[in-house]
Design an enzyme around this catalytic site. Structure first.
Site, PDB file in Angstrom:
ATOM      1  N   ASP A  29      31.105   7.692 -20.633  1.00 27.89           N
ATOM      2  CA  ASP A  29      31.218   6.378 -21.248  1.00 27.89           C
ATOM      3  C   ASP A  29      30.133   5.425 -20.724  1.00 27.89           C
ATOM      4  OD1 ASP A  29      33.045   4.747 -22.946  1.00 27.89           O
ATOM      5  OD2 ASP A  29      33.225   3.538 -21.130  1.00 27.89           O
TER       6      ASP A  29
ATOM      7  N   GLU B 207      26.795   8.202 -23.298  1.00 27.60           N
ATOM      8  CA  GLU B 207      26.727   7.201 -24.357  1.00 27.60           C
ATOM      9  C   GLU B 207      25.607   6.226 -24.019  1.00 27.60           C
ATOM     10  OE1 GLU B 207      30.154   4.555 -26.543  1.00 27.60           O
ATOM     11  OE2 GLU B 207      29.867   4.454 -24.398  1.00 27.60           O
TER      12      GLU B 207
HETATM   13  O1  ISL Z   1      30.775  -2.387 -28.095  1.00 24.46           O
HETATM   14  C1  ISL Z   1      29.618  -2.117 -28.264  1.00 24.46           C
HETATM   15  C2  ISL Z   1      28.735  -3.078 -28.863  1.00 24.46           C
HETATM   16  O2  ISL Z   1      29.486  -4.120 -29.420  1.00 24.46           O
HETATM   17  C3  ISL Z   1      29.116  -0.775 -27.917  1.00 24.46           C
HETATM   18  O3  ISL Z   1      27.777  -0.709 -27.704  1.00 24.46           O
HETATM   19  C4  ISL Z   1      29.866  -0.355 -26.695  1.00 24.46           C
HETATM   20  O4  ISL Z   1      29.210  -0.817 -25.571  1.00 24.46           O
HETATM   21  C5  ISL Z   1      29.946   1.095 -26.552  1.00 24.46           C
HETATM   22  O5  ISL Z   1      30.333   1.643 -27.756  1.00 24.46           O
HETATM   23  C6  ISL Z   1      30.924   1.421 -25.425  1.00 24.46           C
HETATM   24  O6  ISL Z   1      32.066   2.085 -25.860  1.00 24.46           O
HETATM   25  C7  ISL Z   1      32.786   2.815 -24.934  1.00 24.46           C
HETATM   26  O7  ISL Z   1      33.222   2.022 -23.848  1.00 24.46           O
HETATM   27  C8  ISL Z   1      34.165   1.001 -24.159  1.00 24.46           C
HETATM   28  C9  ISL Z   1      35.333   1.505 -24.985  1.00 24.46           C
HETATM   29  O8  ISL Z   1      36.057   0.438 -25.497  1.00 24.46           O
HETATM   30  C10 ISL Z   1      34.882   2.386 -26.124  1.00 24.46           C
HETATM   31  O9  ISL Z   1      35.985   2.925 -26.811  1.00 24.46           O
HETATM   32  C11 ISL Z   1      33.998   3.454 -25.549  1.00 24.46           C
HETATM   33  O10 ISL Z   1      33.606   4.409 -26.482  1.00 24.46           O
HETATM   34  C12 ISL Z   1      34.645   0.455 -22.861  1.00 24.46           C
HETATM   35  O11 ISL Z   1      35.045   1.495 -22.012  1.00 24.46           O
END
Ligand code: ISL
Ligand code: CA
Length: 574
Positions: A204, A261
């Site tokens: 993540d 990610e």
């Molecule tokens: O939210 C974003 C931009 O508005 C994205 O770039 C975000 O930073 C990214 O998708 C992170 O997501 C991940 O971490 C989050 C969680 O809520 C998401 O479900 C997860 O995929 C926080 O842990």
């Protein structure tokens, strides 16, 4: 030798919404285990399970309160062990989600950290004193905006300092500058599970661990709002690659795969820093170029449907495909959906009729499955699940991101019905909730996700009687049957599908996406009509050698026209 994951398809599972085994309305691990034969039958190689750790669920488990235990409604550590064994018995690998940019505010570490300014673990999180205006008003240390809206800082009245949370208030950011914190994370969040035999992690927000230590104000990009996007100061920070090497060393001990990610990283040179093979950090990354298309520039939701063009989409595809063009030692991924995205058919396809829905779902499947990189398919994508109906009440939206956005608009507009209506329409289009609706297994009440008397945690889509796995299994022409065929041809021709060099021959074409994939011995021609009208094409010229039609979503195959949302994949041996 090519590692297993390069030619693999990985199926993503959202535990809360996949299969409820005990009718409490929440999906669970025994539910996933009961569907492993189905998953295997799709022709995928591995699963990635979204967070199943213990958590107060302010962000659906991305707020972990104990890395070494489970959220009780999902099951137990023993259930995870059974899931690992169940996967391996079927020749499937399993990836868990690794969430270590932040923990839950209910994690024991944070409780110790917030106890006082001098607590032993104070430095495990990011604490800063307040700033004060001339009139004495207390303000956060800087102007950073949380990704879920509002200030990224929360005041802790008891210890009289602010802590940083890039996401929800209940998700305090860990201080990666502290070596003890990192050691504890590697042990508790990573090795605890690696020792149990998992095959790797989806990591993540992997590029946010190292923050610019000055904590200066972000540039004002959005002058009408108080809090400013701070991505450039919190992503790809000064020590990130030192941290990546540490993480890589641990993964290496177990020969584990890691897909990180990587938001807000548009430059290929920066992406390569994470995935270059010789660096031994991550195996591959999720780039956001494609799924971010059509988002508002400052606020994701500040946009309208169809606010994108095909040339823009193909430019973004080209960008991510560059990692696999044979000139880099990096690797990336191909995906159109995940648990943070609206459904791909609703964004880029058509729901105008059942016929166009199925055809465009297959067309989008052909797009993503023809791209190089490791392929990811999100649960429900294989049956063409669509966004929640627009006539549902806003109270059906449960995601913290959606709820915060709607309250932000309510506050800012003084409860203006026109503004709120627009906000609702944005959510109907792009909310993360759409991917979190219960999986549609069959036509029974609750769609076979849960027993008939259960109350699912999110409402089941109204279309489940016709759109479900059972029906599509019986139908040779269904979206599901199409995905199975598609994954088979991809498996049979890995060099050109997963590793081939992507060439876009007509980047400015607004309606038809024609591209080539090349390997030493084969060429793919992929032709996709993104419009709801017939388009003239000239495939005869391109297909001058003997060719084979691998797949298509319509019956007739004239070389000079494509029906609305028609797509075809041709193979040429060279
Ligand atoms: O939210 C974003 C931009 O508005 C994205 O770039 C975000 O930073 C990214 O998708 C992170 O997501 C991940 O971490 C989050 C969680 O809520 C998401 O479900 C997860 O995929 C926080 O842990
Ligand atoms: Ca359950």
């Amino acid at each position: 030798m090519t590692p297993w994951w390069k030619n693999a398809t990985i199926y993503q599972i959202y535990p809360a919404s996949y299969k409820d085994s005990n009718d409490d309305g929440i999906g669970d691990l025994p539910g996933i285990i009961s569907k492993l034969d189905y998953i295997k039958s799709l022709g995928v190689n591995a699963i990635w399970v979204c967070p199943m750790y213990d958590s107060p669920q302010h962000d659906m488990g991305y707020d972990v309160s104990n890395y070494e235990d489970l959220y009780a409604p999902y099951g137990t550590v023993a259930d995870v062990e059974a899931l690992i064994a169940g996967c391996h018995a079927r020749g499937l690998r399993i990836l868990l989600d690794l969430v270590i940019n932040h923990t839950s505010s209910e994690h024991a570490w944070f409780k110790e950290s917030r106890a006082s300014k001098t607590a032993a673990k104070r430095d495990w999180y990011i604490w800063r004193p307040a700033r004060y205006d001339a009139d004495g008003t207390r303000r956060p240390p800087n102007n950073w905006r949380s990704f879920f809206g509002g200030s990224a800082w929360e005041w802790d009245a008891a210890s009289e300092e602010y802590y940083l949370h890039l996401f929800a208030v209940q998700q305090p950011d860990l201080n990666w500058e502290n070596g003890d914190t990192r050691k504890a994370l590697y042990e508790s969040a990573m090795e605890f599970w690696l020792r149990k035999g998992i095959d790797g992690f989806r990591v993540d927000t992997v590029n946010m661990y190292s923050k610019e230590q000055s904590f200066r104000d972000a540039d004002i990009l959005d002058p009408v709002n108080e809090w400013q996007p701070a991505a450039s100061l919190v992503c790809n920070g000064p020590r990130i690659h030192e941290f990546m090497r540490e993480m890589g060393a641990i993964l290496g001990k177990y020969d584990a795969v890691a897909v990180g990610e990587l938001p807000n990283t548009p430059e290929i040179a920066d992406v390569l820093g994470y995935v270059s093979e010789k660096e031994k950090k991550l195996s591959m990354v999720f780039q956001f170029d494609i799924v971010d298309i059509g988002f508002g520039p400052d606020l994701r939701f500040n946009t309208a449907p169809r606010n994108w063009t095909l040339p823009d989409l193909r430019r973004r595809v080209r960008c991510t495909q560059r990692l696999m063009d044979g000139t880099t030692d990096g690797w990336s991924t191909a995906f159109l959906e995940n648990h943070d995205q609206a459904r791909s058919v609703s964004r880029w396809g058509s729901e105008a009729s059942p016929e166009l829905w199925a055809r465009s779902a297959k067309m989008l499947a052909m797009l993503v499955a023809s791209l190089s990189g490791t392929l990811y398919v999100y649960q429900g994508q294989e049956i063409g699940m669509v966004n929640a109906p627009a006539d549902w009440d806003v109270s059906e939206y449960k995601d913290v991101d959606s709820i915060n956005y709607y309250s932000f608009v309510r506050e800012k507009s003084g409860n203006d019905p026109v503004a709120l209506d627009a906000a609702k329409r944005s959510l109907d289009h792009l909310a993360r909730d759409h991917s979190r609706l219960p999986m549609q297994w069959d036509g029974s009440p609750n769609a076979g996700f849960a027993g008939e008397t259960a109350k699912p945690w999110m409402r089941v889509h109204d279309n489940y009687p016709t759109l479900n796995v059972e029906r599509q299994t019986l139908d040779q022409t269904s979206v599901l049957s199409f995905w199975r065929d598609l994954l088979r041809v991809r498996r049979e021709n890995p060099r050109v599908f997963a590793e081939g060099v992507f060439v876009d021959s007509d980047p400015l074409n607004e309606s038809v996406f024609v591209f080539e994939k090349r390997s030493e011995t084969q060429k793919l021609f992929v032709a996709l009509n993104f419009m709801d009208e017939v388009q003239a094409v000239d495939l005869k010229e391109k297909l001058d050698q003997p060719f084979q039609t691998l797949l298509g979503n319509c019956d007739e195959e004239p070389l000079d026209a494509l029906l609305p949302y028609e797509g075809r994949i041709y193979l040429v041996e060279v």
